[in-house]
Design an enzyme around this catalytic site. Structure first.
Site, PDB file in Angstrom:
ATOM      1  N   TYR A   1      -6.317   4.140   7.169  1.00 36.15           N
ATOM      2  CA  TYR A   1      -5.421   5.395   6.789  1.00 36.15           C
ATOM      3  C   TYR A   1      -5.204   6.480   7.904  1.00 36.15           C
ATOM      4  O   TYR A   1      -5.926   6.192   8.852  1.00 36.15           O
ATOM      5  CB  TYR A   1      -6.195   6.303   5.694  1.00 36.15           C
ATOM      6  CG  TYR A   1      -5.185   7.057   4.861  1.00 36.15           C
ATOM      7  CD1 TYR A   1      -4.198   6.485   4.397  1.00 36.15           C
ATOM      8  CD2 TYR A   1      -5.503   8.430   4.785  1.00 36.15           C
ATOM      9  CE1 TYR A   1      -3.177   7.451   3.805  1.00 36.15           C
ATOM     10  CE2 TYR A   1      -4.531   9.372   4.195  1.00 36.15           C
ATOM     11  CZ  TYR A   1      -3.441   8.598   3.787  1.00 36.15           C
ATOM     12  OH  TYR A   1      -2.877   9.606   2.931  1.00 36.15           O
TER      13      TYR A   1
ATOM     14  N   SER B   1       4.170   2.969 -10.511  1.00 34.06           N
ATOM     15  CA  SER B   1       3.099   3.566  -9.647  1.00 34.06           C
ATOM     16  C   SER B   1       2.716   4.994 -10.298  1.00 34.06           C
ATOM     17  O   SER B   1       3.626   5.696 -11.061  1.00 34.06           O
ATOM     18  CB  SER B   1       3.523   3.642  -8.192  1.00 34.06           C
ATOM     19  OG  SER B   1       4.418   4.542  -8.113  1.00 34.06           O
TER      20      SER B   1
ATOM     21  N   GLY C   1       3.609   1.931   1.852  1.00 32.75           N
ATOM     22  CA  GLY C   1       4.010   0.724   2.331  1.00 32.75           C
ATOM     23  C   GLY C   1       3.187  -0.478   1.606  1.00 32.75           C
ATOM     24  O   GLY C   1       2.558  -1.297   2.262  1.00 32.75           O
ATOM     25  N   MET C   2       3.340  -0.612   0.060  1.00 31.15           N
ATOM     26  CA  MET C   2       2.406  -1.522  -0.362  1.00 31.15           C
ATOM     27  C   MET C   2       2.649  -2.765  -0.126  1.00 31.15           C
ATOM     28  O   MET C   2       1.779  -3.679  -0.208  1.00 31.15           O
ATOM     29  CB  MET C   2       2.614  -1.068  -2.053  1.00 31.15           C
ATOM     30  CG  MET C   2       2.313   0.088  -2.653  1.00 31.15           C
ATOM     31  SD  MET C   2       0.752   0.634  -2.327  1.00 31.15           S
ATOM     32  CE  MET C   2      -0.396  -0.424  -3.263  1.00 31.15           C
TER      33      MET C   2
ATOM     34  N   PHE D   1       7.555  10.908   3.936  1.00 30.26           N
ATOM     35  CA  PHE D   1       7.167  11.756   3.541  1.00 30.26           C
ATOM     36  C   PHE D   1       5.722  11.778   3.389  1.00 30.26           C
ATOM     37  O   PHE D   1       5.217  10.696   2.919  1.00 30.26           O
ATOM     38  CB  PHE D   1       7.799  12.403   2.244  1.00 30.26           C
ATOM     39  CG  PHE D   1       7.209  13.476   1.610  1.00 30.26           C
ATOM     40  CD1 PHE D   1       7.302  14.836   2.090  1.00 30.26           C
ATOM     41  CD2 PHE D   1       6.370  13.318   0.347  1.00 30.26           C
ATOM     42  CE1 PHE D   1       6.803  15.952   1.660  1.00 30.26           C
ATOM     43  CE2 PHE D   1       5.538  14.501  -0.131  1.00 30.26           C
ATOM     44  CZ  PHE D   1       5.786  15.633   0.544  1.00 30.26           C
TER      45      PHE D   1
HETATM   46  N1  LIG Z   1       3.221   9.762   1.506  1.00 22.03           N
HETATM   47  C1  LIG Z   1       2.481  10.433   0.516  1.00 22.03           C
HETATM   48  O1  LIG Z   1       2.395  11.684   0.463  1.00 22.03           O
HETATM   49  C2  LIG Z   1       2.125   9.804  -0.772  1.00 22.03           C
HETATM   50  C3  LIG Z   1       1.431  10.351  -1.858  1.00 22.03           C
HETATM   51  C4  LIG Z   1       1.018   9.662  -2.900  1.00 22.03           C
HETATM   52  C5  LIG Z   1       1.101   8.205  -2.719  1.00 22.03           C
HETATM   53  N2  LIG Z   1       1.406   7.626  -1.670  1.00 22.03           N
HETATM   54  C6  LIG Z   1       1.620   6.127  -1.691  1.00 22.03           C
HETATM   55  O2  LIG Z   1       2.358   5.875  -2.668  1.00 22.03           O
HETATM   56  C7  LIG Z   1       2.156   4.454  -2.873  1.00 22.03           C
HETATM   57  C8  LIG Z   1       1.924   4.591  -4.528  1.00 22.03           C
HETATM   58  O3  LIG Z   1       0.717   5.457  -5.046  1.00 22.03           O
HETATM   59  P1  LIG Z   1       0.269   5.602  -6.200  1.00 22.03           P
HETATM   60  O4  LIG Z   1      -1.180   6.159  -6.377  1.00 22.03           O
HETATM   61  O5  LIG Z   1       1.344   6.216  -7.022  1.00 22.03           O
HETATM   62  O6  LIG Z   1       0.218   3.895  -6.693  1.00 22.03           O
HETATM   63  P2  LIG Z   1      -0.755   3.362  -7.894  1.00 22.03           P
HETATM   64  O7  LIG Z   1      -0.401   4.065  -9.189  1.00 22.03           O
HETATM   65  O8  LIG Z   1      -1.926   2.820  -7.237  1.00 22.03           O
HETATM   66  O9  LIG Z   1       0.427   2.017  -8.151  1.00 22.03           O
HETATM   67  C9  LIG Z   1       0.483   0.905  -7.081  1.00 22.03           C
HETATM   68  C10 LIG Z   1       2.019   0.669  -7.130  1.00 22.03           C
HETATM   69  O10 LIG Z   1       2.226  -0.306  -6.027  1.00 22.03           O
HETATM   70  C11 LIG Z   1       2.738  -1.410  -6.235  1.00 22.03           C
HETATM   71  N3  LIG Z   1       2.497  -2.626  -5.576  1.00 22.03           N
HETATM   72  C12 LIG Z   1       0.990  -2.932  -5.240  1.00 22.03           C
HETATM   73  N4  LIG Z   1       1.077  -4.140  -4.188  1.00 22.03           N
HETATM   74  C13 LIG Z   1       2.492  -4.315  -4.208  1.00 22.03           C
HETATM   75  C14 LIG Z   1       3.255  -5.131  -3.363  1.00 22.03           C
HETATM   76  N5  LIG Z   1       2.516  -6.182  -2.572  1.00 22.03           N
HETATM   77  N6  LIG Z   1       4.521  -5.236  -3.375  1.00 22.03           N
HETATM   78  C15 LIG Z   1       5.285  -4.335  -4.018  1.00 22.03           C
HETATM   79  N7  LIG Z   1       4.723  -3.385  -4.858  1.00 22.03           N
HETATM   80  C16 LIG Z   1       3.345  -3.082  -4.798  1.00 22.03           C
HETATM   81  C17 LIG Z   1       2.244  -1.675  -7.869  1.00 22.03           C
HETATM   82  O11 LIG Z   1       3.179  -2.341  -8.418  1.00 22.03           O
HETATM   83  P3  LIG Z   1       2.779  -3.454  -9.379  1.00 22.03           P
HETATM   84  O12 LIG Z   1       2.450  -3.208 -10.731  1.00 22.03           O
HETATM   85  O13 LIG Z   1       3.927  -4.661  -9.481  1.00 22.03           O
HETATM   86  O14 LIG Z   1       1.519  -4.444  -8.660  1.00 22.03           O
HETATM   87  C18 LIG Z   1       2.584  -0.286  -8.421  1.00 22.03           C
HETATM   88  O15 LIG Z   1       3.652   0.038  -8.672  1.00 22.03           O
HETATM   89  C19 LIG Z   1       0.818   3.937  -2.211  1.00 22.03           C
HETATM   90  O16 LIG Z   1       1.252   3.393  -1.355  1.00 22.03           O
HETATM   91  C20 LIG Z   1       0.272   5.353  -1.733  1.00 22.03           C
HETATM   92  O17 LIG Z   1      -0.310   5.434  -0.643  1.00 22.03           O
HETATM   93  C21 LIG Z   1       2.027   8.232  -0.491  1.00 22.03           C
END
Ligand SMILES: NC(=O)c1ccc[n+]([C@@H]2O[C@H](COP(=O)([O-])OP(=O)(O)OC[C@H]3O[C@@H](n4cnc5c(N)ncnc54)[C@H](OP(=O)(O)O)[C@@H]3O)[C@@H](O)[C@H]2O)c1
Length: 375
Positions: free
Chosen positions: A96, A196, A289-290, A312
């Site tokens: 991270y 997500s 970037g999942m 963001f």
């Molecule tokens: N930049 C920021 O400020 C910020 C803030 C919050 C979260 N995030 C990021 O946003 C993302 C989602 O976070 P979250 O907490 O909302 O996630 P989450 O509830 O844990 O859900 C994970 C999501 O990622 C998808 N996924 C997992 N592996 C994948 C792959 N190889 N290809 C495509 N989709 C995939 C899952 O879909 P499936 O059901 O298809 O597996 C699900 O929709 C993460 O990367 C997290 O680090 C960023």
């Protein structure tokens, strides 16, 4: 490309937008101020600790941890519930953008209840519910002594799971919806990873503002059930990734305008497909970037569509904005929660001691359930 890379997808679909267990927990925790007089003079807590970076299943251990004495500006809090987010996993893996000194306690988000305040604390009192103001607090533990400035209060009348998951994903969805494009009711937003935590919050906040959402999911056997669930949250359209390349998209755009905003948590081909449907002059915001694939932007998207491609990070937003700005966003989100327009993501509640099961589930694909550690 964005630093927090692919982890955390889930197998067990536990639909508990407002489960009976959560309701029981809410009740229990509302009475907790009294019961927590038991932990007033706590000198130790239980915590999920890692001393090396690596696979969470191997490096995380449940340990007793000493609590420091309560200073004049400190609060003693009992952690009530804390989610496992992809960034928590990436932090433990050592991939991270920000990494704590080791040994460290896992977890960056959660809700806690104040059980004791130092003599010079002005902003908080016993019984208040609080959430972290910044990343890196280490929330996977039963109790903590924190500076009052490390946390911000949230209303104690919102559901426990909504409070535990309020500070990261809904805030991310809210900011991306308001900070990049001027969206009016009737406008459209397209997003991938729509199931997500961020995606579910985005659907609900957009619906409350009359904004259409086009929600892209990876295909799976239970696609229809998941699609129905997102539509019940307010999703306008739910489509499979491969539909983005099909002529049926023309039909969809007879029902709603092309999106001004695309939200990308996946990268790779999925991001390119979002760009394909963006309106001329629109923005694609990458926040995750999942897929672990870079975002490649076709030259034509830049020249002929003049799209804006940016990123963001909510942690950076919180660090760059005043506590008042954070408070005003939380107030708006809590108002939506109280009106029944914003709920916690589908989740699985797991006792802290069963952390191995929760970490394992948090790292499986296609689960659509956020793991929440209950302490
Ligand atoms: N930049 C920021 O400020 C910020 C803030 C919050 C979260 N995030 C990021 O946003 C993302 C989602 O976070 P979250 O907490 O909302 O996630 P989450 O509830 O844990 O859900 C994970 C999501 O990622 C998808 N996924 C997992 N592996 C994948 C792959 N190889 N290809 C495509 N989709 C995939 C899952 O879909 P499936 O059901 O298809 O597996 C699900 O929709 C993460 O990367 C997290 O680090 C960023």
């Amino acid at each position: 490309m964005w630093p927090q890379l692919g982890t955390g997808c889930y197998t067990n679909v536990l639909l508990c937008r407002r489960s009976l267990l959560a309701a029981a927990l809410d009740k229990r925790h509302r009475g907790a101020a009294q019961a927590d007089s038991n932990i007033r003079h706590l000198s130790r807590c239980k915590a999920l600790v890692y001393t090396n970076h690596g696979d969470p299943a191997h490096v995380i251990q449940l340990q007793n941890v000493d609590l420091p004495p309560l200073g004049p500006k400190d609060v003693l809090v009992k952690i009530l519930a804390a989610p496992i987010n992809p960034s928590d996993i990436n932090m433990i893996q050592g991939t991270y953008a920000i990494l704590p000194d080791l040994p460290a306690i896992g977890g960056n988000e959660g809700v806690a209840q104040v059980v004791e305040v130092g003599g010079q604390v002005t902003s908080l009192q016993k019984g208040d519910w609080v959430i972290p103001r910044d990343a890196g607090l280490g929330t996977w533990r039963t109790a903590a002594v924190l500076d009052e400035e490390d946390v911000i209060s949230v209303p104690g009348d919102i559901p426990l799971l909504a409070a535990a998951t309020l500070g990261v994903n809904p805030c991310t969805a809210f900011r991306m919806l308001v900070d990049f494009e001027h969206l009016e009711p009737g406008d459209s937003v397209i997003q991938n990873a729509a199931n997500s935590g961020v995606g579910q919050a985005l659907i609900q906040i957009a619906a409350a503002r009359g904004i259409n959402t086009i929600n892209v999911l990876r295909d799976r056997p239970e696609f229809t059930q998941l699609s129905d669930r997102l539509k019940a949250l307010g999703a306008s359209h739910v489509i499979k990734e491969d539909a983005l390349r099909r002529p049926e998209m023309k039909e969809l755009f007879k029902m709603c305008p092309k999106p001004k905003l695309a939200l990308n948590a996946v990268g790779g081909k999925s991001a390119i497909e979002l760009l394909r449907h963006l309106r001329i002059g629109g923005s694609m915001v990458t926040y995750g970037g999942m897929s672990r694939q870079p975002v490649t932007v076709p030259v034509s998207a830049l020249i002929f569509k003049d799209v804006k491609v940016c990123g963001f990070w909510v942690t950076q937003w919180k660090r760059q904005h005043s506590i008042g700005a954070f408070r005003s966003m939380l107030d708006e989100l809590c108002s939506l929660i109280r009106q029944g327009k914003l709920s916690a993501p589908a989740c699985a509640e797991v006792a802290l001691g069963d952390y191995r099961q929760a970490l394992d589930a948090a790292m499986q694909p296609f689960t659509s359930a956020k793991q929440i550690l209950i302490t």
